[in-house]
Scaffold this motif. Sequence first.
Motif, PDB file in Angstrom:
ATOM      1  N   GLU A  74      -7.633  10.039   1.773  1.00 18.53           N
ATOM      2  CA  GLU A  74      -7.710  10.874   3.017  1.00 18.53           C
ATOM      3  C   GLU A  74      -9.264  11.105   3.506  1.00 18.53           C
ATOM      4  N   GLU A  75     -10.067  11.195   2.674  1.00 16.64           N
ATOM      5  CA  GLU A  75     -11.424  11.158   3.006  1.00 16.64           C
ATOM      6  C   GLU A  75     -12.104  10.014   3.692  1.00 16.64           C
ATOM      7  N   ALA A  76     -11.658   8.843   3.240  1.00 14.14           N
ATOM      8  CA  ALA A  76     -11.981   7.608   3.975  1.00 14.14           C
ATOM      9  C   ALA A  76     -11.329   7.455   5.313  1.00 14.14           C
ATOM     10  N   GLU A  77     -10.459   8.403   5.679  1.00 12.81           N
ATOM     11  CA  GLU A  77      -9.479   8.320   6.989  1.00 12.81           C
ATOM     12  C   GLU A  77      -8.892   6.787   7.314  1.00 12.81           C
ATOM     13  N   LEU A  78      -8.372   6.177   5.990  1.00 14.05           N
ATOM     14  CA  LEU A  78      -7.657   4.859   6.403  1.00 14.05           C
ATOM     15  C   LEU A  78      -6.515   5.061   7.131  1.00 14.05           C
ATOM     16  N   PRO A  98      -3.269  -4.841  -3.502  1.00 12.76           N
ATOM     17  CA  PRO A  98      -4.427  -3.976  -2.783  1.00 12.76           C
ATOM     18  C   PRO A  98      -3.589  -2.763  -2.337  1.00 12.76           C
ATOM     19  N   VAL A  99      -4.298  -1.548  -2.516  1.00 11.20           N
ATOM     20  CA  VAL A  99      -3.808  -0.426  -1.784  1.00 11.20           C
ATOM     21  C   VAL A  99      -4.070  -0.647  -0.363  1.00 11.20           C
ATOM     22  N   CYS A 100      -3.098  -0.844   0.373  1.00 13.38           N
ATOM     23  CA  CYS A 100      -3.157  -1.235   1.895  1.00 13.38           C
ATOM     24  C   CYS A 100      -2.600  -0.022   2.701  1.00 13.38           C
ATOM     25  N   SER A 101      -2.239   0.846   2.175  1.00 13.75           N
ATOM     26  CA  SER A 101      -1.618   2.238   2.930  1.00 13.75           C
ATOM     27  C   SER A 101      -1.106   3.403   1.939  1.00 13.75           C
TER      28      SER A 101
END
Length: 389
Positions: A379-383, A229-232
């Motif tokens: 970026e839009e999800a501000e993760l 999973p894309v975690c960062s």
Amino acid sequence: MESQDPAVAEAVKASGESNLEKATARAKETLDQLMNVSLNIAVTGKTGSGKSTFINEFRGLDEDEDGAARTGITETTMEVTMYEHPTMPNVKIWDLPGIGSPTFKANKYLKDVKFHTYDFFIIISSERFTENDVMLAKEIKKQKKNFYFVRSKIDNDIRAEERKKGFDEQNVLCKIRKDCLKNLEELGDPNIFLISSFDLEKYDFEKLQNILTEELPDHKRSALLQAWPVCSADSLEKKIKMFQGVIWAASLASAGIAVIPVPGLSAACDASMVILFFTKCYYAFGLDDRSLKRLSEKVNKPLLEHVAKSKFVSAVKEKALTRLQVSAALATLATVEYFASLLPGVGSAAAAGISFGTTYCLLKQGLNELADIARKIREEAELDTLCSN
């Protein structure tokens, strides 16, 4: 003797081979590793440790979705159960019963779970690691395979402690890690990864990925990176870099096919290769509808705007139509390649150069667009802002 196109010559040199034929064979091997290499991950731990939740989150599935591993406080894993990754079927995660359970006695556990099936073991506990866990790790080590201790449900521990006066999250994490190490001291100083399956962006999930990619053989690494999973932001960039690293192979394979004077052969192969390459990127970057829906729900934001505008995402979603479109777009190229390949002296070199350059540019353009979309969504999800907090 015909002179070789400079770009093709450079790719041949980069492959480490002496000529186009050998370099093409190496390129096909590299592509096969990207597309088809298998990876078998064993996950074990006692009842209630969070194995099934970890497996579901790794596969990007909610617990109530079809094909998800069953979760619960009672013993749900009574036998070895295999789960395919939904977008990487060559990656399989095996849910193993906890060692020492009534069905799987400790003294013959590895034999009963078919030890040699797995590339590595993840040993999960939501509390303290036990003597059985230590014994299992020792046996795995004897067999020269790797194991990794995962302390799960860290979010529960943090919530329990944050109500206390003087709460400090880093101190709590340090205390948990020391407690785990104390119970595993017979093994020296093993790596312990603290994770929350419901919040993969936090704690040690990315650290686990980094260690795995360092310790896995090269031919297994690409399978792990695609499925993970894309975690960062860093995790995403690792995936992008991996795909950038195989563009040469796809382009060189295309060049090798182009020297064969069969009308349309190179264009047909290129179309298939391009679509498959972009499909792999699409799922690895989390741009598919299911992944975006889960992410949107998690951050309570719509995240589909950039995806909807992408011609390459549309290409992946409409495979049948796109195959025709790509083939048509390359039809003129195929004709040029064919007649170039018939020219005495420079024919096959010209055909190889045309095919290499076209495939390389198309793959690079598509990869850059898909990578930029994945970055914008993140970026839009501000993760990453949430993670830094």
